[in-house]
Design a protein around this motif. Structure first.
Motif, PDB file in Angstrom:
ATOM      1  N   LEU A   1       0.985  -1.317  -0.252  1.00 51.08           N
ATOM      2  CA  LEU A   1      -0.192  -0.079   0.053  1.00 51.08           C
ATOM      3  C   LEU A   1       0.920   0.890  -0.193  1.00 51.08           C
ATOM      4  CD1 LEU A   1      -2.984  -0.847   2.538  1.00 51.08           C
ATOM      5  CD2 LEU A   1      -2.876  -1.155   0.108  1.00 51.08           C
ATOM      6  N   GLY A   2       1.875   1.287   0.709  1.00 50.45           N
ATOM      7  CA  GLY A   2       2.866   2.251   0.707  1.00 50.45           C
ATOM      8  C   GLY A   2       3.304   2.733  -0.705  1.00 50.45           C
ATOM      9  N   ARG A   3       3.893   1.835  -1.263  1.00 58.04           N
ATOM     10  CA  ARG A   3       4.240   1.913  -2.483  1.00 58.04           C
ATOM     11  C   ARG A   3       3.157   2.630  -3.571  1.00 58.04           C
ATOM     12  NH1 ARG A   3       5.262  -2.963  -5.416  1.00 58.04           N
ATOM     13  NH2 ARG A   3       5.747  -3.730  -3.380  1.00 58.04           N
ATOM     14  N   ARG A   4       1.990   1.883  -3.391  1.00 54.99           N
ATOM     15  CA  ARG A   4       1.065   2.570  -4.317  1.00 54.99           C
ATOM     16  C   ARG A   4       0.639   3.962  -3.785  1.00 54.99           C
ATOM     17  NH1 ARG A   4      -3.170  -2.286  -3.648  1.00 54.99           N
ATOM     18  NH2 ARG A   4      -2.269  -3.868  -4.825  1.00 54.99           N
ATOM     19  N   LEU A   5       0.765   4.387  -2.629  1.00 50.89           N
ATOM     20  CA  LEU A   5       0.548   5.621  -2.433  1.00 50.89           C
ATOM     21  C   LEU A   5       1.845   6.772  -2.680  1.00 50.89           C
ATOM     22  CD1 LEU A   5      -0.875   5.287   1.162  1.00 50.89           C
ATOM     23  CD2 LEU A   5      -2.196   6.369  -0.739  1.00 50.89           C
ATOM     24  N   GLU A   6       2.908   5.935  -2.662  1.00 51.40           N
ATOM     25  CA  GLU A   6       4.058   6.826  -3.081  1.00 51.40           C
ATOM     26  C   GLU A   6       3.993   7.222  -4.623  1.00 51.40           C
ATOM     27  OE1 GLU A   6       7.542   4.878  -1.974  1.00 51.40           O
ATOM     28  OE2 GLU A   6       7.267   5.037  -0.093  1.00 51.40           O
ATOM     29  N   GLU A   7       3.597   6.152  -5.431  1.00 53.64           N
ATOM     30  CA  GLU A   7       3.339   6.518  -6.762  1.00 53.64           C
ATOM     31  C   GLU A   7       2.308   7.478  -7.087  1.00 53.64           C
ATOM     32  OE1 GLU A   7       2.215   2.643  -8.497  1.00 53.64           O
ATOM     33  OE2 GLU A   7       4.087   1.755  -7.980  1.00 53.64           O
ATOM     34  N   LYS A   8       1.509   7.610  -6.180  1.00 53.66           N
ATOM     35  CA  LYS A   8       0.559   8.951  -6.166  1.00 53.66           C
ATOM     36  C   LYS A   8       0.903  10.155  -5.798  1.00 53.66           C
ATOM     37  CE  LYS A   8      -3.480   6.453  -7.473  1.00 53.66           C
ATOM     38  NZ  LYS A   8      -4.665   6.002  -7.312  1.00 53.66           N
ATOM     39  N   GLY A   9       1.938  10.141  -5.394  1.00 51.57           N
ATOM     40  CA  GLY A   9       2.552  11.399  -4.632  1.00 51.57           C
ATOM     41  C   GLY A   9       2.637  11.595  -3.267  1.00 51.57           C
ATOM     42  N   PHE A  10       2.149  10.409  -2.600  1.00 53.96           N
ATOM     43  CA  PHE A  10       1.675  10.646  -1.111  1.00 53.96           C
ATOM     44  C   PHE A  10       3.099   9.873  -0.643  1.00 53.96           C
ATOM     45  CE2 PHE A  10      -2.219  12.551  -0.776  1.00 53.96           C
ATOM     46  CZ  PHE A  10      -2.836  12.287  -1.982  1.00 53.96           C
TER      47      PHE A  10
END
Lengths: 90, 161
Positions: free
Chosen positions: A31-40
């Motif tokens: 989940l962390g990686r997915r959020l990082e990809e979105k800029g979070f």
């Protein structure tokens, strides 16, 4: 949420500073990686989103589900973590 | 129906207020979420409008009321029909309750089968198998009492001492 995890306790114990997004309870590697990809990429950016959603549980849960595919438990853990952090430090 | 994406932030905000959706400021990160919520709410509103009903503002309330009423009655009726034969063993032999006029040994299985047939598929608060299990346990217990008591009415299993 009857019991809180170790991650939750550690997060709400101090100001989040520059902690990464997967320091949040409920947010693991995937989940962390997915959020990082979105800029979070940092916890405080998710905090920003939490505040912009007026700390509303339903809105935040929906948003989290849409952005990274968090399940109900993960949504709840993350929400609870941020809410408690805000109660102490905001 | 103009595409939500082409609307301004202010228009999205106005639509959210119109549908009574709780929301925060419409910014870059929250916009997709609100657009999705509006889309879902509009689709739901469209469905309720096509129903033939008098001119009313709150269709959602109407729908909720109907479902609430229909849900309540089956549950209350079924609960009573489940409890009544259990608490009064004499009722077993009267024709008013489902089909307990058969001799006692058959009650356990025959009555149980009929009970299952009567309740096919309707929303329940207590799962069907729980009701069934409780019924079987109580029926078995009462059967045990019957066979161990001297009852003049119907007990073909009288012990010849």
């Amino acid at each position: 949420m009857s019991s809180t995890s170790q991650k939750h306790k550690e997060f709400v114990a101090e100001p989040m500073g520059e902690k990464p997004v997967n320091a949040l309870a409920g947010i693991g590697e995937v989940l962390g990686r997915r959020l990082e990809e979105k800029g979070f990429d940092k916890a405080y950016v998710v905090l920003g989103q939490f505040l912009v959603l007026k700390k509303d549980e339903e809105l935040f849960r929906d948003w989290l589900k849409d952005s990274c595919g968090a399940n109900v438990k993960q949504q709840g853990d993350c929400y609870g973590c941020l809410r408690e952090w805000c109660d102490s430090f905001l | 129906m103009a595409a939500l994406r082409n609307k301004s932030d202010q228009e999205i905000k106005d639509l959210l207020d119109e549908y009574g959706i709780k929301h925060g400021p419409v910014v870059d990160t929250t916009r997709p979420l609100y657009e999705k919520k509006l889309k879902e709410t509009m689709a739901k509103a469209k469905v309720t409008v096509t129903k033939p009903s008098p001119d009313r503002t709150f269709y959602r309330e109407d729908q909720e009321e109907v479902t609430y009423v229909t849900y309540q009655t089956p549950v209350s009726i079924d609960y009573f029909s489940c409890l009544r034969p259990v608490f009064r063993p004499h009722v077993y032999n009267t024709p008013s309750s489902s089909s307990y006029s058969k001799p006692t040994p058959v009650v356990k299985s025959g009555g149980g089968v009929v009970k299952k047939e009567n309740t096919t598929s309707s929303g329940r608060l207590i799962p069907l198998w729980v009701q069934f299990l409780v019924f079987l346990i109580l029926a078995g217990f009462l059967y045990f009492i019957f066979t161990n008591m001297e009852s003049a009415e119907s007990s073909p299993f009288n012990r010849i001492q």
